[in-house]
Each structure stands twice: as C-alpha cells, then as structure tokens.
Design a protein around this motif. Structure first.
Motif, short mmCIF file in Angstrom:
data_model
loop_
_atom_site.label_atom_id
_atom_site.label_comp_id
_atom_site.label_asym_id
_atom_site.label_seq_id
_atom_site.Cartn_x
_atom_site.Cartn_y
_atom_site.Cartn_z
N SER A 5 -7.85 -2.53 0.10
CA SER A 5 -7.89 -2.99 -1.28
C SER A 5 -7.21 -4.36 -1.40
O SER A 5 -6.00 -4.48 -1.22
CB SER A 5 -7.20 -2.01 -2.22
N ALA A 6 -7.99 -5.38 -1.74
CA ALA A 6 -7.43 -6.71 -1.93
C ALA A 6 -6.43 -6.73 -3.09
O ALA A 6 -5.41 -7.42 -3.02
CB ALA A 6 -8.55 -7.72 -2.17
N ALA A 7 -6.72 -5.96 -4.14
CA ALA A 7 -5.81 -5.92 -5.28
C ALA A 7 -4.46 -5.33 -4.90
O ALA A 7 -3.41 -5.81 -5.35
CB ALA A 7 -6.45 -5.12 -6.42
N MET A 8 -4.48 -4.29 -4.06
CA MET A 8 -3.23 -3.68 -3.64
C MET A 8 -2.45 -4.60 -2.70
O MET A 8 -1.21 -4.62 -2.70
CB MET A 8 -3.51 -2.34 -2.97
N LEU A 9 -3.14 -5.39 -1.91
CA LEU A 9 -2.46 -6.36 -1.06
C LEU A 9 -1.84 -7.48 -1.89
O LEU A 9 -0.77 -7.99 -1.55
CB LEU A 9 -3.42 -6.93 -0.01
N ASP A 10 -2.50 -7.85 -2.99
CA ASP A 10 -1.90 -8.82 -3.90
C ASP A 10 -0.60 -8.27 -4.49
O ASP A 10 0.41 -8.98 -4.61
CB ASP A 10 -2.87 -9.18 -5.02
N LEU A 11 -0.63 -6.99 -4.85
CA LEU A 11 0.59 -6.34 -5.34
C LEU A 11 1.66 -6.35 -4.26
O LEU A 11 2.84 -6.61 -4.54
CB LEU A 11 0.28 -4.91 -5.78
N ALA A 12 1.27 -6.07 -3.03
CA ALA A 12 2.23 -6.07 -1.92
C ALA A 12 2.90 -7.43 -1.79
O ALA A 12 4.12 -7.51 -1.56
CB ALA A 12 1.53 -5.69 -0.63
N ARG A 13 2.15 -8.50 -1.95
CA ARG A 13 2.74 -9.84 -1.84
C ARG A 13 3.81 -10.05 -2.90
O ARG A 13 4.84 -10.68 -2.65
CB ARG A 13 1.65 -10.90 -1.93
N ASP A 14 3.58 -9.51 -4.09
CA ASP A 14 4.59 -9.62 -5.15
C ASP A 14 5.81 -8.77 -4.81
O ASP A 14 6.95 -9.23 -4.97
CB ASP A 14 4.00 -9.16 -6.49
N VAL A 15 5.58 -7.54 -4.37
CA VAL A 15 6.68 -6.64 -4.03
C VAL A 15 7.51 -7.20 -2.88
O VAL A 15 8.74 -7.04 -2.84
CB VAL A 15 6.13 -5.24 -3.68
N LEU A 16 6.84 -7.87 -1.95
CA LEU A 16 7.49 -8.34 -0.72
C LEU A 16 8.02 -9.76 -0.84
O LEU A 16 8.33 -10.39 0.17
CB LEU A 16 6.49 -8.27 0.44
N ASP A 17 8.14 -10.26 -2.03
CA ASP A 17 8.63 -11.62 -2.26
C ASP A 17 9.90 -11.89 -1.45
O ASP A 17 10.88 -11.13 -1.53
CB ASP A 17 8.91 -11.81 -3.75
N GLY A 18 9.86 -12.94 -0.63
CA GLY A 18 11.02 -13.31 0.17
C GLY A 18 11.09 -12.64 1.53
O GLY A 18 11.99 -12.93 2.32
N ARG A 19 10.14 -11.74 1.82
CA ARG A 19 10.17 -11.01 3.10
C ARG A 19 8.96 -11.30 3.97
O ARG A 19 8.82 -10.73 5.05
CB ARG A 19 10.25 -9.50 2.84
N MET A 20 8.08 -12.19 3.52
CA MET A 20 6.80 -12.37 4.20
C MET A 20 6.94 -13.07 5.55
O MET A 20 5.97 -13.11 6.32
CB MET A 20 5.84 -13.15 3.30
N THR A 21 8.10 -13.61 5.86
CA THR A 21 8.26 -14.26 7.16
C THR A 21 8.15 -13.25 8.30
O THR A 21 7.81 -13.64 9.43
CB THR A 21 9.61 -14.98 7.25
N GLN A 22 8.42 -11.97 8.04
CA GLN A 22 8.32 -10.96 9.10
C GLN A 22 7.15 -10.02 8.92
O GLN A 22 7.01 -9.03 9.64
CB GLN A 22 9.62 -10.16 9.21
N ILE A 23 6.27 -10.33 7.95
CA ILE A 23 5.18 -9.42 7.60
C ILE A 23 3.85 -10.18 7.59
O ILE A 23 3.73 -11.28 7.04
CB ILE A 23 5.41 -8.78 6.22
N ARG A 24 2.84 -9.55 8.19
CA ARG A 24 1.46 -10.05 8.12
C ARG A 24 0.61 -9.00 7.43
O ARG A 24 0.65 -7.82 7.80
CB ARG A 24 0.93 -10.31 9.53
N LEU A 25 -0.15 -9.40 6.43
CA LEU A 25 -1.03 -8.49 5.71
C LEU A 25 -2.47 -8.72 6.14
O LEU A 25 -2.92 -9.86 6.26
CB LEU A 25 -0.89 -8.70 4.20
N VAL A 26 -3.19 -7.61 6.37
CA VAL A 26 -4.57 -7.66 6.83
C VAL A 26 -5.44 -6.87 5.85
O VAL A 26 -5.17 -5.69 5.59
CB VAL A 26 -4.71 -7.07 8.24
#
Length: 225
Positions: free
Chosen positions: A77-98
């Motif tokens: 779900s692209a919409a759920m991944l967009d939500l994940a990006r908001d939830v993960l604010d500041g942590r994306m340096t160690q996370i890759r979303l597919v």
C-alpha cells in the motif's frame, strides 16, 4: 473482497497509528518482544526485513531500540508507506521502504525478519509461498517473528474474533455487535487454526517454531531459518 482496499482508504490510513494499538492486546509489548527475539541473534549491526511494514509502527519501535540495525520495510500500500514516512520522521537514515510484496524485497541475506499483523490477509497457498520467499532471503539460523489472527486448536475462530473486537471497542463490551463484525471478518479473512500456521512455517523450511505471544485471536511465533 479486495483485502488491500482498507489500506488505501484515506480515513482508515489517517487513524491507523492511533487505532491499531487499541485493537491488539499488548501491542507495544508485542513489538518489544519481536525486537528482543530478533536482537537475540542480531545484537549489533544487522540487516532486518519487515514484511507488511506500512504504517511504520514496528519499524519505529525497532529503529528506536536498535539504532545500528539496517531496516527494510516492504508493503503493497503506497498510502500506508506514506504514513510510515511520517511516523518514521528522523529515522529514515537507517530505513529503506519498498512498495510491493515479498517478491519485491531485496534478496538479502537478512539477519532476521518480522511479519506482524499481515499473514492473516493471505490465503493458505499464498501464505506458504510468502513464507518460503521470506526463508529464501534469510541467512541460515536467522530468526523470523510472525504474529497475526490465528484460531486456538479446536476452537471457533468467530468466538475469538468477537473477543478481540470487543477488546478494541473499549465500550464495556457490546458482544452482539462484536459478534456480527466477527462473522463478516471470518468470511473474508483466511484465518487458520494455530496448528496449521505452525505446519506452514515448517513446510516453508523454518525450524525451532515456538509460540511466544497470545492475545485473544492473535498469536505470535518465533522460528529459525
């Protein structure tokens, strides 16, 4: 019924991070237990795959507890991944979303994997295929942690779903309404008996399969690749 459709509904997505912890008994503790079961094998820098990661809640819990982990989150779900990006604010340096399903996940090998609140959406044959593909991407001896709706042996899943729905409602327990909702869920969700869930894990190539969590209709297992 399109099982992905609720996860593209804007209202549902907007409330997911708030509502999901209310639906799953001990939700935060389940995430912490999953993290500890993975960390037992991967206490330092490690590559961890999270399947069904939309919303980002377990990714957030894992990243906060294990800042040296490299996390890959996969979700259709692209919409759920967009939500994940908001939830993960500041942590994306160690996370890759597919965006995708297990076939779209990197080849690995991963030092551990988690699939929380996801497999109950998959029919039995697709669930087995998904587990096999997870196993193929994991290093030998790596742990897999799964948790989802599952019926206790010899019991009526609708009764257990009713209890879970009543728990989520937090309104004193309207069991008549909860029972009606559970009947609809049981028609559309391919929930399996717990022993069949364990059999699928074994058929997919996992060993040392052990139950570590149970909360009404939810069950969680850890297994070794």
């Amino acid at each position: 019924m399109d099982l992905l459709s609720p996860f593209t509904d804007p209202a549902m997505v907007a409330h997911y991070a708030e509502s999901t912890p209310q639906k799953v008994p001990g939700f935060a503790d389940l995430q912490r237990m999953a993290m500890l079961l993975l960390a037992e094998h991967a206490p330092g820098p490690a590559d961890i795959l999270v399947l069904g990661a939309g919303g980002g809640l377990e990714l957030k819990a894992f990243a906060d507890a294990q800042p040296r982990w490299r996390l890959v989150g996969v979700d259709p779900s692209a919409a759920m991944l967009d939500l994940a990006r908001d939830v993960l604010d500041g942590r994306m340096t160690q996370i890759r979303l597919v965006h995708g399903v297990i076939d779209d996940a990197p080849a690995g090998p991963f030092d551990g994997a988690a699939c929380l609140l996801t497999l109950h959406f998959l029919p039995q044959a697709e669930r087995l295929r998904t587990l096999r593909e997870l196993r193929r991407r994991m290093a030998p001896g790596a742990p897999l942690v799964v948790a989802h709706h599952s019926a206790p042996k010899g019991s009526d899943i609708r009764r257990w779903l009713t209890r879970s729905i009543a728990f989520a409602n937090r309104d004193g327990g309207d069991f008549a309404q909860a029972s009606a909702t559970a009947a609809t869920m049981a028609q559309h969700l391919p929930v399996l008996p717990a022993e069949e869930d364990e059999t699928l894990l074994a058929e997919a190539g996992f060993s040392d399969i052990a139950l570590f969590y149970a909360g009404f209709s939810f069950r969680g297992w850890v297994a070794t690749a």
